[in-house]
Design a protein around this motif. Structure first.
Motif, PDB file in Angstrom:
ATOM      1  N   ARG A  38      38.235 -19.313 -30.375  1.00 21.59           N
ATOM      2  CA  ARG A  38      37.530 -19.622 -29.126  1.00 21.59           C
ATOM      3  C   ARG A  38      36.856 -18.374 -28.568  1.00 21.59           C
ATOM      4  N   SER A  41      33.614 -18.085 -30.385  1.00 21.84           N
ATOM      5  CA  SER A  41      32.554 -19.027 -29.992  1.00 21.84           C
ATOM      6  C   SER A  41      32.055 -18.696 -28.590  1.00 21.84           C
ATOM      7  N   PHE A  45      28.199 -18.074 -27.976  1.00 22.68           N
ATOM      8  CA  PHE A  45      27.488 -19.168 -27.293  1.00 22.68           C
ATOM      9  C   PHE A  45      27.809 -19.266 -25.800  1.00 22.68           C
ATOM     10  N   SER A 255      38.992 -23.857 -36.456  1.00 24.91           N
ATOM     11  CA  SER A 255      39.184 -22.450 -36.080  1.00 24.91           C
ATOM     12  C   SER A 255      38.881 -21.516 -37.247  1.00 24.91           C
ATOM     13  N   ARG A 258      35.166 -21.292 -37.586  1.00 21.08           N
ATOM     14  CA  ARG A 258      34.559 -20.482 -36.520  1.00 21.08           C
ATOM     15  C   ARG A 258      34.751 -18.990 -36.797  1.00 21.08           C
ATOM     16  N   PRO A 262      30.834 -16.985 -37.524  1.00 21.63           N
ATOM     17  CA  PRO A 262      30.798 -16.893 -36.066  1.00 21.63           C
ATOM     18  C   PRO A 262      29.629 -17.637 -35.415  1.00 21.63           C
ATOM     19  N   LYS A 263      28.476 -17.670 -36.072  1.00 21.48           N
ATOM     20  CA  LYS A 263      27.301 -18.259 -35.423  1.00 21.48           C
ATOM     21  C   LYS A 263      27.054 -19.706 -35.808  1.00 21.48           C
ATOM     22  N   GLY A 287      37.217 -23.915 -31.140  1.00 21.84           N
ATOM     23  CA  GLY A 287      36.076 -23.163 -31.656  1.00 21.84           C
ATOM     24  C   GLY A 287      34.804 -23.947 -31.881  1.00 21.84           C
ATOM     25  N   ASN A 289      31.348 -26.019 -30.943  1.00 20.92           N
ATOM     26  CA  ASN A 289      30.386 -25.780 -29.855  1.00 20.92           C
ATOM     27  C   ASN A 289      29.286 -26.837 -29.781  1.00 20.92           C
TER      28      ASN A 289
END
Ligand code: 5AD
Ligand code: FES
Length: 348
Positions: A38, A41, A45, A255, A258, A262-263, A287, A289
């Motif tokens: 989290r 993310s 974001f 998770s 993520r 990462p993106k 995680g 989005n």
């Protein structure tokens, strides 16, 4: 366990033993994994969630995947297809509700020729210049994908389902092949789409080994989007008696993804919301989005039945947009009103 998680966050790499340990993680340790994912993310974001308006254009399908409720051999399926006019009405309604991405998803239905698909994409993009169009229409030729892209399509979702050959053959009839699926995904990337792959979690015969293969494949493909949700059996398929995938494992995998990517645009899927009434909220906290509310006409929603008991198919769900906004706010996040492209992605 914390050590494994911390090391994973640093290196973004997992060996098979570590993956196995994570897939067997306790609820308590999963909380820690979730937090770490989290953090990532939120750093990429913010506490903002992208919405995609999902338009299920057809439940005719020429394929016969053993897990899927709209497979061609399911004689109990009530079939429908939306006309280009009906699809545009869904987009109109969606635009009004604030959506800036439309996902046109359907079975592999040859009623929609390339000309028809191109003209639907072209018309939506012309009318709504600030919107992205995502297609999710299965395996097509390089030339077809290229034509859709040139008509304005931005993104394409095609879950690979499993990156293990033997596992793939247990989920699909012999006429389908993993090699072709992977080739489609590489073709889509080469053409210039933002590309999404993905798997069902807990599909029959899935194992640590097959998931390890999935992660390897994703590391190689470097997708912009990854769709995962629990397998949920459908009563009129060969897998009717198979056990459903677990929510816990789905959250662990969200998770892991993520942290590794990462993106990446990572939805908390409808299947996760079906398996657990709070599944989508839990997915975001693990995680994810992205959310993909249903924009299909309420009259057809029950018929687009990939698995049993799918949520948001009743009259009360006419307006998933508002429902999801409230749900997002209830966990301290907010809806992002933009198109929600992959960070820094430039269309070629
Ligand atoms: N349970 C969960 N997900 C399913 N899908 C298809 N059938 C099922 C099922 N029984 C997923 C597949 C497909 C996506 C559109 O829906 O992964 O790619
Ligand atoms: Fe569809 Fe809540 S998201 S009713």
């Amino acid at each position: 366990m914390k050590k494994i998680i911390d090391r994973f966050c640093e290196t973004k790499k997992l060996n098979k033993e570590e993956l196995k340990a994570l897939l067997n993680i306790s609820e308590e340790d999963r909380e820690y994994l979730s937090e770490r994912a989290r953090e990532i993310s939120v750093s990429v974001f913010g506490r903002r969630i992208y919405l995609r308006g999902l338009i299920e254009i057809s439940c005719y399908c020429k394929n016969d995947c053993y897990y899927c409720g709209i497979r061609r051999s399911n004689n109990n399926a009530e079939r429908y297809r939306l006309t280009p006019e009906q699809i545009m009405q869904c987009a109109d309604n969606g635009y009004e509700l604030g959506f800036r991405t439309f996902v046109l998803q359907g079975g592999e239905d040859s009623w929609y020729t390339d000309d028809i698909i191109c003209s639907i994409v072209y018309d939506i993009k012309k009318k709504y210049k600030d919107c992205a169009v995502t297609l999710s229409l299965g395996e097509k030729s390089y030339e077809s994908y290229k034509r859709y892209f040139e008509s304005g399509a931005d993104r394409y979702l095609l879950r690979h389902e499993t990156a293990d050959n033997e596992h793939y053959a247990k989920l699909h009839p012999a006429e389908m092949s993993l090699d072709n699926r992977k080739q489609c995904l590489y073709n889509l990337k080469e053409i210039g789409y933002q590309v999404g792959c993905g798997i069902m979690v807990g599909s029959p015969w899935q194992s640590v080994d097959t998931i390890f293969e999935d992660l390897k494949f994703m590391s190689d493909l470097q997708p912009h989007m990854i769709g995962i949700g629990p397998f949920i059996h459908h009563k009129d398929t060969p897998f009717a008696d198979c056990e459903n995938g677990s929510i816990h494992t789905t959250l662990v995998l969200l998770s892991i993804l993520r942290i590794m990517f990462p993106k990446v645009l990572l939805p908390a899927t409808t299947a996760l919301g079906t398996a657990d009434p709070m599944g989508r909220e839990k997915g975001i906290l693990a995680g994810a989005n992205v959310l993909m509310p249903n924009l299909s006409p309420v009259s057809v929603r029950k018929k687009y039945s990939l698995y049993d008991n799918k949520i948001c198919t009743g009259e009360e769900a006419a307006e998933c947009r508002g429902c999801l906004e409230r749900r997002i706010q209830s966990i301290g996040y907010e809806v992002d009103r933009g198109r929600g492209d992959y960070p820094d992605f430039k269309r070629s």
